[in-house]
Design a protein around this motif. Sequence first.
Motif, PDB file in Angstrom:
ATOM      1  N   ASP A  56      -2.763   6.097  -2.650  1.00 44.58           N
ATOM      2  CA  ASP A  56      -3.026   7.133  -1.657  1.00 44.58           C
ATOM      3  C   ASP A  56      -4.338   7.838  -2.009  1.00 44.58           C
ATOM      4  OD1 ASP A  56      -2.932   9.025   0.295  1.00 44.58           O
ATOM      5  OD2 ASP A  56      -1.272  10.164  -0.568  1.00 44.58           O
ATOM      6  N   ILE A  57      -5.316   7.777  -1.102  1.00 47.34           N
ATOM      7  CA  ILE A  57      -6.624   8.391  -1.374  1.00 47.34           C
ATOM      8  C   ILE A  57      -6.740   9.786  -0.762  1.00 47.34           C
ATOM      9  CG2 ILE A  57      -7.751   6.141  -1.505  1.00 47.34           C
ATOM     10  CD1 ILE A  57      -8.880   6.745   1.323  1.00 47.34           C
ATOM     11  N   THR A  58      -5.690  10.249  -0.073  1.00 50.50           N
ATOM     12  CA  THR A  58      -5.776  11.556   0.590  1.00 50.50           C
ATOM     13  C   THR A  58      -6.118  12.686  -0.369  1.00 50.50           C
ATOM     14  OG1 THR A  58      -4.141  10.765   2.193  1.00 50.50           O
ATOM     15  CG2 THR A  58      -4.571  13.128   2.159  1.00 50.50           C
ATOM     16  N   PRO A  59      -5.498  12.773  -1.571  1.00 52.44           N
ATOM     17  CA  PRO A  59      -5.864  13.865  -2.494  1.00 52.44           C
ATOM     18  C   PRO A  59      -7.337  13.838  -2.894  1.00 52.44           C
ATOM     19  CG  PRO A  59      -3.811  12.823  -3.182  1.00 52.44           C
ATOM     20  CD  PRO A  59      -4.402  11.968  -2.117  1.00 52.44           C
ATOM     21  N   THR A  73       0.814  -1.206   0.000  1.00 51.86           N
ATOM     22  CA  THR A  73       0.000   0.000   0.000  1.00 51.86           C
ATOM     23  C   THR A  73       0.852   1.263   0.000  1.00 51.86           C
ATOM     24  OG1 THR A  73      -0.100   0.132   2.417  1.00 51.86           O
ATOM     25  CG2 THR A  73      -1.752  -1.236   1.324  1.00 51.86           C
ATOM     26  N   SER A  74       0.283   2.331  -0.541  1.00 46.84           N
ATOM     27  CA  SER A  74       0.996   3.608  -0.549  1.00 46.84           C
ATOM     28  C   SER A  74       1.131   4.162   0.866  1.00 46.84           C
ATOM     29  CB  SER A  74       0.265   4.615  -1.437  1.00 46.84           C
ATOM     30  OG  SER A  74      -1.043   4.843  -0.952  1.00 46.84           O
ATOM     31  N   THR A  75       0.115   3.942   1.714  1.00 46.73           N
ATOM     32  CA  THR A  75       0.215   4.426   3.087  1.00 46.73           C
ATOM     33  C   THR A  75       1.275   3.647   3.865  1.00 46.73           C
ATOM     34  OG1 THR A  75      -1.717   2.998   3.510  1.00 46.73           O
ATOM     35  CG2 THR A  75      -2.108   5.369   3.326  1.00 46.73           C
ATOM     36  N   GLY A  76       1.449   2.365   3.541  1.00 46.13           N
ATOM     37  CA  GLY A  76       2.521   1.588   4.153  1.00 46.13           C
ATOM     38  C   GLY A  76       3.883   2.122   3.745  1.00 46.13           C
TER      39      GLY A  76
END
Length: 787
Positions: A70-73, A24-27
């Motif tokens: 990454d879903i933050t954006p 994962t991108s967050t990882g």
Amino acid sequence: MNSKVLDTLEYNKIKGALAKFLSTSTGREELSKLNPSNDANVISPALLETDDGVHILRLQKAMPLVALNDITPYMKRLTIDASLNGTELAQIMQVLITANQMITFFNNLQANKVELNRLYDLIDQFAVIPEVTQRLKRSLNPDGRLLDEASETLHGLRRRIQRTETSIRNRMGKYLRGGQAKYLSEGIITIRDDRYVIPVKAEAKSKFGGIVHDQSASGQTLYIEPAAVVELNNQLRRDQLTARQEEIRILAELSDLVAPYQDEIINNAKLIGHLDLVNAKARYANQLKATLPNVSADNALNLKQARHPLIDQKKVVGNTIKLGADYRAIIVTGPNTGGKTITIKTVGLLQLMAQSGLFIPANEGSQVGIFDDIFADIGDDQSIENNLSTFSSHMDNIVKILKQITANSLVLLDEVGAGTDPKEGAALAIAILDKIGAVGSEVIATTHYPELKAYAYNRPETINASMEFDVESLKPTYHLLLGVPGQSNGLNIAERLGLDPSVIQEARSFTDTSSQDINNMIKQLADQTKRAREDADYLQSQLNAATDLHAELKDKFTQYEKQRERLNQNAKEKANEIVAKAKRQADQIIADLHEKQKHLSEKAVKENELMDAKGKLNSLHNDLTLTNNRVLKREKAKHDFHKGDDVIVKSYGQPGVLINKTGNHSWEVQIGILKMKIDENDLEKTSQPKKETKRQYNSVRRTKSSGMSSTLDLRGHRYDEAMHEVDRYIDAALLAGYPSVTIIHGKGTGALRKGVTNYLKGNRRVKSFGYSPANAGGDGSTVVKFK
């Protein structure tokens, strides 16, 4: 931690190795921020989380992790009331689905009573949003395309579009197959300007009518929409535009549905990333065969057979290193290329790993400290740009170190005082070490200076050490010898390399007697230490083998007890079933007698006689005791062995004769020309004629079992040859009565290991098999246990 030590000890290479296991991108983002901590409240929980991850892997379970962006954006865009596209919403959906799968995964572990230290508490932090998750799953494909079920309107439009396209193709298909096909450049239906067309030769334009939408580069082909399908194309286009508007409306609706849960979804993504990193730490620990270290509040290090994680684990040499309890300074002396630098780098890097929540490549029971900082002066940092020599660069670094160290620091100095006059350098090294000792930091220093050998003897809480060197082979062994200073091997090496003896003799005359005596003393100490280490390694291997055997025997005895109890219980239950059946029959007989009694006036059966008969029948039920059971007596007779009895060895299917009783439950059995020790459970008495027994004896062939090894080494064999060898070896081992054997196949490409595994799976005489312990070859060899 200061950034320089992270570069010097190549800490980022450890993070690079971890990155290979992330999904994962967050990882990956959390890994990028990972650094060693000096807070026990951060280190201990991180190590326990890694321990949980390793335990899950040990159970052969796998967390439901998938690639997540990454879903933050996307979530930030929702704060300004933007509508997300299908791909963005699909990635948010995947986060929600993965969160639900994580909850289910850990709930199953909990239901199976799997004990974990911390991860159950972490799972409780997930936010469950079932209505949003289900709506997204009902509306979107994983790739972001809207499903027909996203709305009834969209479903109807797409069905109508599909029917219209079918009608257009059917109608245009007639042009491809009829008499007008000869006017086509190609027999295909294609699309131009979002409308279905056919390729028509330019000179045959008038044969079709309709609208020309395009032409080929040569002008020889025109792409014409025949008049017969113009209205159908118009209808198709209208429906497509309407469907597109409906899709935009649905995406806006889904965006509005997700928007109120931005914080919960972002937190879910972070939790998934954290679990991804925990899983990566666990998989890296498994790759290194690393273990959970104990954490000492007093900074007492005890690294057992510590190995550098960046060196091939098949080649790296482990060393036991202690620091901080009996002594706070280690002075390592010895020649170059002996492994001094790698040894102090290993200590520093393993300490950084532990303070990052990682397992360390060392044996069970190893202990690390919690240092507020680690400082290292290792390697040649000379700078042409800044006009610094090797000595100057070392001094510049040491000056900075001495200004920053505390009583809770670890200092690693390589070739301290090197690069200047030997006497000045030795004096400077002693002064630097005294300064570090005065502050109270723990230090490991390497040096060539003989003066520091005496320094280590004379200073409190300081110990000499050296790297073992084999004078016979002229090669270092890379083993650290604590308590033994390094010896000067120059003259011995030169002599073994063939230098003229007269030159060697003259050189020895230039060295004073005390130096030679010290060297001889050091050599004796080194030899004694080497022998002690080799003896300890041998005894440890014997202890491990004995422990494994004890565990195996204990397991087999437990299985035997359970099986005996189960068989006994089954036999009792079956016997009681027989008795119960007899009782039912007797009750029926008595009932018949009662019925007859009603109709008899004379010679009636008396009631007390009936009760006596029933009492006798009831006594047949022996409350789960089988002392008079004929079936059991018959089975017991089969196992009432005496010397000279004819028996069948059940595991081999071969007849034999009992020679002598060798234990409480075992006999020496003559099978043809072989004599073997067999357990009573594997024997059964037989009354077959001697003549037949003799003929069967002849079918038993002598094998090499009497001198065979319990280990088969396949390394270097070709695959077919190896498989044939395994088959022959297993047969021989079974005939020899071995309870277990070890097959060494190496790691290599894995072909031999896979072949051995497949063979063992298909052999009905094999009870179980698995890889050897980590300290006995790991997955390079397989331990096989027989039934």
